[in-house]
Motif scaffolding. Structure first.
Motif, PDB file in Angstrom:
ATOM      1  N   ASP A 107      -8.536  -5.000   3.253  1.00 56.88           N
ATOM      2  CA  ASP A 107      -7.526  -4.350   3.861  1.00 56.88           C
ATOM      3  C   ASP A 107      -6.851  -3.397   2.613  1.00 56.88           C
ATOM      4  OD1 ASP A 107      -4.915  -2.882   4.447  1.00 56.88           O
ATOM      5  OD2 ASP A 107      -3.915  -4.727   5.040  1.00 56.88           O
ATOM      6  N   PRO A 108      -7.116  -2.117   2.610  1.00 55.25           N
ATOM      7  CA  PRO A 108      -6.628  -1.146   1.541  1.00 55.25           C
ATOM      8  C   PRO A 108      -5.193  -1.291   1.168  1.00 55.25           C
ATOM      9  CG  PRO A 108      -7.004   0.457   3.275  1.00 55.25           C
ATOM     10  CD  PRO A 108      -7.451  -1.123   3.633  1.00 55.25           C
ATOM     11  N   ASN A 109      -4.385  -1.839   1.735  1.00 54.08           N
ATOM     12  CA  ASN A 109      -3.074  -1.881   1.244  1.00 54.08           C
ATOM     13  C   ASN A 109      -2.821  -3.161   0.278  1.00 54.08           C
ATOM     14  OD1 ASN A 109      -1.707   0.045   2.928  1.00 54.08           O
ATOM     15  ND2 ASN A 109      -2.456  -0.840   4.360  1.00 54.08           N
ATOM     16  N   THR A 110      -4.022  -3.989   0.350  1.00 53.50           N
ATOM     17  CA  THR A 110      -3.780  -5.336  -0.685  1.00 53.50           C
ATOM     18  C   THR A 110      -4.459  -4.854  -1.918  1.00 53.50           C
ATOM     19  OG1 THR A 110      -6.058  -6.131   0.171  1.00 53.50           O
ATOM     20  CG2 THR A 110      -3.800  -6.704   1.316  1.00 53.50           C
ATOM     21  N   VAL A 111      -5.011  -3.454  -1.940  1.00 53.89           N
ATOM     22  CA  VAL A 111      -5.802  -3.146  -3.253  1.00 53.89           C
ATOM     23  C   VAL A 111      -4.971  -2.282  -4.007  1.00 53.89           C
ATOM     24  CG1 VAL A 111      -7.652  -1.888  -4.373  1.00 53.89           C
ATOM     25  CG2 VAL A 111      -7.924  -2.829  -1.998  1.00 53.89           C
ATOM     26  N   LEU A 112      -4.254  -3.160  -5.048  1.00 55.21           N
ATOM     27  CA  LEU A 112      -3.263  -2.913  -5.713  1.00 55.21           C
ATOM     28  C   LEU A 112      -3.325  -2.272  -7.459  1.00 55.21           C
ATOM     29  CD1 LEU A 112      -0.649  -5.611  -4.636  1.00 55.21           C
ATOM     30  CD2 LEU A 112      -0.842  -3.165  -3.609  1.00 55.21           C
ATOM     31  N   THR A 113      -4.442  -2.543  -7.691  1.00 59.50           N
ATOM     32  CA  THR A 113      -4.872  -2.093  -9.293  1.00 59.50           C
ATOM     33  C   THR A 113      -6.365  -1.661  -8.882  1.00 59.50           C
ATOM     34  OG1 THR A 113      -5.887  -4.116  -9.895  1.00 59.50           O
ATOM     35  CG2 THR A 113      -3.565  -4.354  -9.788  1.00 59.50           C
ATOM     36  N   MET A 114      -6.587  -0.836 -10.424  1.00 60.59           N
ATOM     37  CA  MET A 114      -7.712  -0.383 -10.513  1.00 60.59           C
ATOM     38  C   MET A 114      -8.806  -1.312 -10.483  1.00 60.59           C
ATOM     39  SD  MET A 114      -8.983   2.677 -10.462  1.00 60.59           S
ATOM     40  CE  MET A 114     -10.794   3.403 -10.564  1.00 60.59           C
ATOM     41  N   ASP A 115      -8.508  -2.618 -11.061  1.00 62.31           N
ATOM     42  CA  ASP A 115      -9.573  -3.508 -11.321  1.00 62.31           C
ATOM     43  C   ASP A 115      -9.949  -4.023  -9.713  1.00 62.31           C
ATOM     44  OD1 ASP A 115      -9.744  -3.491 -14.062  1.00 62.31           O
ATOM     45  OD2 ASP A 115      -8.274  -5.236 -14.459  1.00 62.31           O
ATOM     46  N   ASP A 116      -8.970  -3.939  -9.137  1.00 56.47           N
ATOM     47  CA  ASP A 116      -9.017  -4.617  -7.549  1.00 56.47           C
ATOM     48  C   ASP A 116      -9.923  -3.541  -6.833  1.00 56.47           C
ATOM     49  OD1 ASP A 116      -7.274  -6.810  -7.729  1.00 56.47           O
ATOM     50  OD2 ASP A 116      -5.612  -5.571  -6.826  1.00 56.47           O
ATOM     51  N   TYR A 117      -9.856  -2.409  -7.095  1.00 57.34           N
ATOM     52  CA  TYR A 117     -10.556  -1.276  -6.267  1.00 57.34           C
ATOM     53  C   TYR A 117     -11.916  -0.963  -6.984  1.00 57.34           C
ATOM     54  CZ  TYR A 117     -11.828   3.257  -4.523  1.00 57.34           C
ATOM     55  OH  TYR A 117     -12.263   4.231  -3.827  1.00 57.34           O
ATOM     56  N   ASN A 118     -12.102  -1.283  -8.174  1.00 58.18           N
ATOM     57  CA  ASN A 118     -13.396  -1.055  -8.756  1.00 58.18           C
ATOM     58  C   ASN A 118     -14.292  -2.304  -9.131  1.00 58.18           C
ATOM     59  OD1 ASN A 118     -15.090   0.937  -9.950  1.00 58.18           O
ATOM     60  ND2 ASN A 118     -14.440   0.489 -11.951  1.00 58.18           N
ATOM     61  N   LYS A 119     -13.503  -3.553  -8.485  1.00 54.36           N
ATOM     62  CA  LYS A 119     -14.558  -4.868  -8.586  1.00 54.36           C
ATOM     63  C   LYS A 119     -15.926  -4.925  -8.153  1.00 54.36           C
ATOM     64  CE  LYS A 119     -13.521  -9.789  -7.841  1.00 54.36           C
ATOM     65  NZ  LYS A 119     -14.996 -10.230  -7.479  1.00 54.36           N
ATOM     66  N   PRO A 171       9.106  -0.506   2.169  1.00 48.98           N
ATOM     67  CA  PRO A 171       9.611   0.836   2.318  1.00 48.98           C
ATOM     68  C   PRO A 171      10.350   1.379   1.035  1.00 48.98           C
ATOM     69  CG  PRO A 171      11.150  -0.395   3.557  1.00 48.98           C
ATOM     70  CD  PRO A 171      10.026  -1.543   3.022  1.00 48.98           C
ATOM     71  N   ASP A 172      10.931   0.441   0.191  1.00 43.33           N
ATOM     72  CA  ASP A 172      11.394   0.947  -1.024  1.00 43.33           C
ATOM     73  C   ASP A 172      10.500   0.899  -2.244  1.00 43.33           C
ATOM     74  OD1 ASP A 172      11.114  -1.866  -0.989  1.00 43.33           O
ATOM     75  OD2 ASP A 172      12.957  -2.280  -2.474  1.00 43.33           O
ATOM     76  N   LYS A 173       9.254   0.757  -1.880  1.00 43.14           N
ATOM     77  CA  LYS A 173       8.026   0.794  -3.021  1.00 43.14           C
ATOM     78  C   LYS A 173       7.110   1.979  -2.812  1.00 43.14           C
ATOM     79  CE  LYS A 173       9.427  -3.365  -4.510  1.00 43.14           C
ATOM     80  NZ  LYS A 173      10.103  -3.616  -5.870  1.00 43.14           N
ATOM     81  N   PRO A 174       6.397   2.422  -3.828  1.00 38.17           N
ATOM     82  CA  PRO A 174       5.322   3.391  -3.865  1.00 38.17           C
ATOM     83  C   PRO A 174       4.476   2.872  -2.664  1.00 38.17           C
ATOM     84  CG  PRO A 174       5.622   2.591  -5.973  1.00 38.17           C
ATOM     85  CD  PRO A 174       6.382   1.543  -5.247  1.00 38.17           C
ATOM     86  N   PRO A 175       3.986   4.029  -1.974  1.00 42.42           N
ATOM     87  CA  PRO A 175       2.635   3.902  -0.961  1.00 42.42           C
ATOM     88  C   PRO A 175       1.669   3.058  -1.502  1.00 42.42           C
ATOM     89  CG  PRO A 175       2.863   6.075  -1.890  1.00 42.42           C
ATOM     90  CD  PRO A 175       4.271   5.313  -2.128  1.00 42.42           C
ATOM     91  N   THR A 176       0.953   2.371  -0.586  1.00 43.91           N
ATOM     92  CA  THR A 176      -0.166   1.687  -0.884  1.00 43.91           C
ATOM     93  C   THR A 176      -1.389   2.328  -0.477  1.00 43.91           C
ATOM     94  OG1 THR A 176       0.298   0.173   0.767  1.00 43.91           O
ATOM     95  CG2 THR A 176       0.837  -0.552  -1.251  1.00 43.91           C
ATOM     96  N   SER A 177      -1.369   3.089   0.593  1.00 47.92           N
ATOM     97  CA  SER A 177      -2.456   3.851   0.957  1.00 47.92           C
ATOM     98  C   SER A 177      -2.038   4.965   1.627  1.00 47.92           C
ATOM     99  CB  SER A 177      -3.427   3.110   1.829  1.00 47.92           C
ATOM    100  OG  SER A 177      -2.842   2.629   3.054  1.00 47.92           O
TER     101      SER A 177
END
Length: 212
Positions: A63-75, A156-162
């Motif tokens: 789920d892309p909304n659980t990818v919160l860091t560059m390390d996560d995305y680039n794993k 809703p009070d946090k930055p968008p995740t995707s």
């Protein structure tokens, strides 16, 4: 006869070692599928080619909304490079935001990156560390109006995740120079946290009039 076989095997292994190995990294909203035409051409020419799906991209089920860091995305890319022998070097190619992944990987595995190639890709001095990096690293789509459907996976009070570029804009913004068969039904990119600066030994940049 046995000696001839051994010599042939040695020659084959040496040739394999010398064959350039390209690792192709897609941009936002893409996947390994983006490279299907060029991969076929390169492999037909004798090159070794690896195409990866980054986390939440392509057929990766995350789920892309659980990818919160560059390390996560680039794993997936970092894991792939970690499995290579210490004396193995690849030609790492990034397109669009895949340039961020190339930069991070080059910093973590400098001895395994023979050449880093940025194809119409993001090249930031600091990675995504500062507010200016975020501005410089994101395309300006303001001329199209409100193009994104945002998801706030952390609340809703946090930055968008995707964000998903609305379907009516996808063709004109992303794939305006691509044949219809490669235009996906939905386009998604991830908004990720920043990472530190990293540099590689050699980093060619291929400038294009358009990244599609």
């Amino acid at each position: 006869m046995g000696e001839e076989v051994k010599m042939a095997e040695t020659a084959t292994a040496a040739a394999s070692t010398r064959t350039p190995h390209f690792v192709l990294v897609h941009g936002i909203g893409g996947g390994a599928w983006c490279w299907y035409k060029i991969r076929t051409l390169m492999e037909s020419s004798g090159y070794t080619v690896s195409c990866l799906d980054l986390t939440g991209a392509g057929i990766d089920p995350t789920d892309p909304n659980t990818v919160l860091t560059m390390d996560d995305y680039n794993k997936p890319l970092l894991d792939f490079l970690s499995t290579l022998p210490d004396d193995k070097q690849v030609i790492l190619v990034g397109h669009s935001a895949g340039g961020l992944c190339v930069t991070q990987a080059s910093g973590k595995f400098p001895g395994k990156i023979g050449v880093a190639v940025y194809v119409a890709a993001t090249m930031l001095k600091h990675g995504l560390e500062t507010d200016q990096d975020l501005k410089d690293g994101a395309p300006d789509l303001s001329g199209f109006g409100d193009v994104n459907d945002l998801t706030f996976g952390l609340g809703p009070d946090k930055p968008p995740t995707s964000a998903i570029i609305k379907q009516e804009f996808q063709r004109n913004i992303i794939y305006h120079m691509s044949p219809l068969e490669v235009s996906p039904t939905s386009f998604m990119f991830r908004l990720t946290c920043g990472f530190g600066a990293a540099t590689s030994n050699r980093s060619p940049y291929i400038e294009c009039s358009s990244s599609s």
